[in-house]
Motif scaffolding. Structure first.
Motif, short mmCIF file in Angstrom:
data_model
loop_
_atom_site.label_atom_id
_atom_site.label_comp_id
_atom_site.label_asym_id
_atom_site.label_seq_id
_atom_site.Cartn_x
_atom_site.Cartn_y
_atom_site.Cartn_z
N VAL A 175 0.84 -1.21 0.00
CA VAL A 175 0.00 0.00 0.00
C VAL A 175 0.87 1.25 0.00
O VAL A 175 0.62 2.20 -0.75
N LEU A 176 1.92 1.24 0.83
CA LEU A 176 2.83 2.39 0.89
C LEU A 176 3.48 2.63 -0.47
O LEU A 176 3.58 3.77 -0.94
N SER A 177 3.91 1.54 -1.11
CA SER A 177 4.57 1.66 -2.41
C SER A 177 3.61 2.24 -3.44
O SER A 177 3.97 3.15 -4.21
N ALA A 178 2.37 1.72 -3.44
CA ALA A 178 1.38 2.21 -4.41
C ALA A 178 1.08 3.69 -4.17
O ALA A 178 1.03 4.49 -5.11
N ALA A 179 0.92 4.05 -2.90
CA ALA A 179 0.60 5.46 -2.57
C ALA A 179 1.76 6.37 -2.95
O ALA A 179 1.54 7.48 -3.45
N SER A 180 2.97 5.90 -2.73
CA SER A 180 4.14 6.71 -3.05
C SER A 180 4.24 6.91 -4.57
O SER A 180 4.53 7.99 -5.05
N GLY A 196 -12.31 -3.80 2.48
CA GLY A 196 -12.06 -4.03 3.89
C GLY A 196 -10.58 -4.05 4.20
O GLY A 196 -10.11 -3.37 5.12
N SER A 197 -9.82 -4.82 3.42
CA SER A 197 -8.38 -4.91 3.71
C SER A 197 -7.69 -3.58 3.42
O SER A 197 -6.80 -3.17 4.16
N LEU A 198 -8.09 -2.89 2.36
CA LEU A 198 -7.43 -1.63 2.02
C LEU A 198 -7.68 -0.55 3.08
O LEU A 198 -6.74 0.05 3.60
N TYR A 199 -8.95 -0.35 3.41
CA TYR A 199 -9.26 0.76 4.33
C TYR A 199 -8.78 0.49 5.76
O TYR A 199 -8.39 1.42 6.46
N THR A 200 -8.82 -0.77 6.19
CA THR A 200 -8.30 -1.04 7.54
C THR A 200 -6.77 -0.87 7.57
O THR A 200 -6.21 -0.41 8.56
N THR A 201 -6.12 -1.22 6.44
CA THR A 201 -4.67 -1.04 6.38
C THR A 201 -4.31 0.45 6.35
O THR A 201 -3.35 0.88 7.00
N LEU A 202 -5.10 1.22 5.62
CA LEU A 202 -4.85 2.67 5.59
C LEU A 202 -4.96 3.26 7.00
O LEU A 202 -4.15 4.09 7.41
N ILE A 247 1.41 7.33 7.02
CA ILE A 247 0.70 8.08 5.97
C ILE A 247 -0.18 9.13 6.64
O ILE A 247 -0.43 9.07 7.86
N LYS A 248 -0.65 10.07 5.84
CA LYS A 248 -1.66 11.02 6.30
C LYS A 248 -2.79 10.97 5.30
O LYS A 248 -2.53 10.90 4.10
N LEU A 285 -7.90 11.04 0.26
CA LEU A 285 -6.57 11.20 -0.33
C LEU A 285 -5.49 10.71 0.64
O LEU A 285 -5.60 10.92 1.86
N VAL A 286 -4.48 10.09 0.09
CA VAL A 286 -3.42 9.49 0.91
C VAL A 286 -2.07 10.10 0.56
O VAL A 286 -1.74 10.28 -0.62
N ARG A 287 -1.31 10.44 1.58
CA ARG A 287 0.04 10.97 1.35
C ARG A 287 1.01 10.25 2.29
O ARG A 287 0.73 10.11 3.48
N VAL A 288 2.10 9.79 1.73
CA VAL A 288 3.10 9.05 2.55
C VAL A 288 3.96 10.07 3.29
O VAL A 288 4.44 11.04 2.71
#
Lengths: 284, 106
Positions: free
Chosen positions: B9-14, B40-46, B55-56, B73-76
């Motif tokens: 997830v971090l890699s994708a967001a970056s 479910g897995s994405l939002y709980t991981t976020l 992340i923020k 919106l997601v920012r690493v």
């Protein structure tokens, strides 16, 4: 089918926080997902969220203090009402004739029966409402899972006990209408007071607690009776023995209406006070 | 130490930068792992990543394309970059000598 799925997904998403719900539903709109996919997606998130909340102590308190004991007791009470009211109901339904209305004697009998049964129904509705309200107030975030567990507990006990003279449908119908619907209603109303001042929340909670506690104390004999039946003992002897031990009346039945009205009354008072306070604050 | 999915997830967001939000991250994950990614897995991981300060997230403006609903919106964060780098290095280090890993050419 697709519309039904989308509608269901929207309803299920109500169990999520508003921001998360908006983000997820926005994602669905952007992707143009089908109803089935939307339901699967929302369910996956709701289940994970609910499981996370169970790391807290509140849902466990609600499970062991309300769902299991009161779910069983209220289901027994519902069954008791179904069985006790099914005999005259069966007689009236299967032997119905206009003479019942024409004769003053049978008319007054019918009226007496209708009042007694209506009283029992109303008592059960108010008690279930108060249980739902208490459950919702104890652990607001786990209302979906607690609600489901409460429904499962009551249905399980009801199916175990079986029906009265009108078969299995009538007790299940009463359970659904007089217990499950009011308790779900109570849970949803507890969320409506979530943003009310603490004093008002505690006030309504205290009133609901009084109804639940008093009803549980007055009807615990039903639990003993059922336990005795399950153990193949003389239920009556067992009930009388235990009841005498604790110095209370041997036969515990559904109580009078005023006691059960305390819970809903407390909620109405809290709502009125909150509205007055809100309008006083927003007045120029 | 990061979990495997957290790292993905971090890699994708970056990689997505300012375009990182639910839909795009999910698509990126499905593309790179060739498996379905549930909400479910994405939002709980976020949420977990945000709690760890990696992340923020913030809610963007509502758009008609999304039925008038905003994006999350997601920012690493800097800490997220460091943790992801540490995880990447650990994987590289641990994989050295494994039959499936290619030895760097000297």
């Amino acid at each position: 089918m697709n519309r039904l799925g989308l509608w269901l997904a929207e309803k299920l998403a109500l169990a999520l926080d508003s921001q998360e719900r908006d983000a997820l539903q926005g994602d669905h709109a952007e992707l143009g997902v089908t109803g089935a996919l939307a339901v699967r997606d929302v369910l996956s998130l709701v289940i994970r969220r609910q499981l996370q909340f169970w790391k807290d102590w509140r849902p466990w308190l609600a499970l062991f203090a309300v769902i299991i004991p009161l779910g069983v007791l209220i289901s027994l009470a519902s069954n008791y009402v179904a069985v006790s009211s099914s005999v005259p109901l069966f007689i009236y339904v299967s032997n119905w004739t206009p003479v019942f209305l024409e004769s003053p004697g049978s008319r007054s009998d019918m009226l007496r029966y209708a009042v007694a049964v209506g009283n029992q129904y109303l008592v059960l509705i108010c008690w279930s409402w108060a249980v739902g309200f208490l459950l919702g107030s104890l652990s607001r975030r786990t209302i979906p899972s607690n609600g489901l567990l409460f429904c499962l507990a009551t249905c399980f006990v009801s199916l175990l006990l079986g029906g009265g003279y009108l078969g299995a449908v009538y007790p299940q119908l009463l359970l659904g209408v007089l217990v499950l619907l009011p308790s779900i209603w109570g849970m949803s109303q507890s969320t409506r007071l979530a943003s009310a001042p603490r004093f008002l929340r505690n006030l309504s909670l205290a009133f609901a607690f009084v109804t639940v506690a008093v009803m549980a104390l007055r009807n615990w004999g039903l639990g003993l009776c059922a336990w005795g039946t399950l153990q193949s003992c003389q239920a009556w002897v067992l009930q009388t023995g235990y009841a005498s031990l604790f110095g209370v009346l041997p036969v515990q039945q559904l109580p009078t209406l005023p006691l059960t009205l305390v819970g809903p009354f407390g909620y109405i008072v809290a709502r009125i006070l909150w509205r007055k306070q809100f309008s006083a604050c927003s007045a120029p | 130490m990061l979990g495997e999915f957290e790292y993905l997830v971090l890699s994708a967001a970056s990689r997505l930068g300012e375009e990182a939000y639910g839909v795009t991250i999910r698509q990126a994950l499905e593309e790179s792992t060739k498996t379905n990614c549930s909400a479910g897995s994405l939002y709980t991981t976020l949420d977990r990543l945000e709690q760890k300060g990696l992340i923020k997230t913030c809610m963007g403006d509502p758009t008609p394309q999304r039925g008038g609903r905003p994006k999350r919106l997601v920012r690493v964060t800097g800490k997220g970059v460091r943790e992801a780098k540490a995880f990447y290095n650990a994987i590289l280090h641990a994989s050295r000598g494994a039959s499936w890993s290619q030895e760097p050419t000297s």
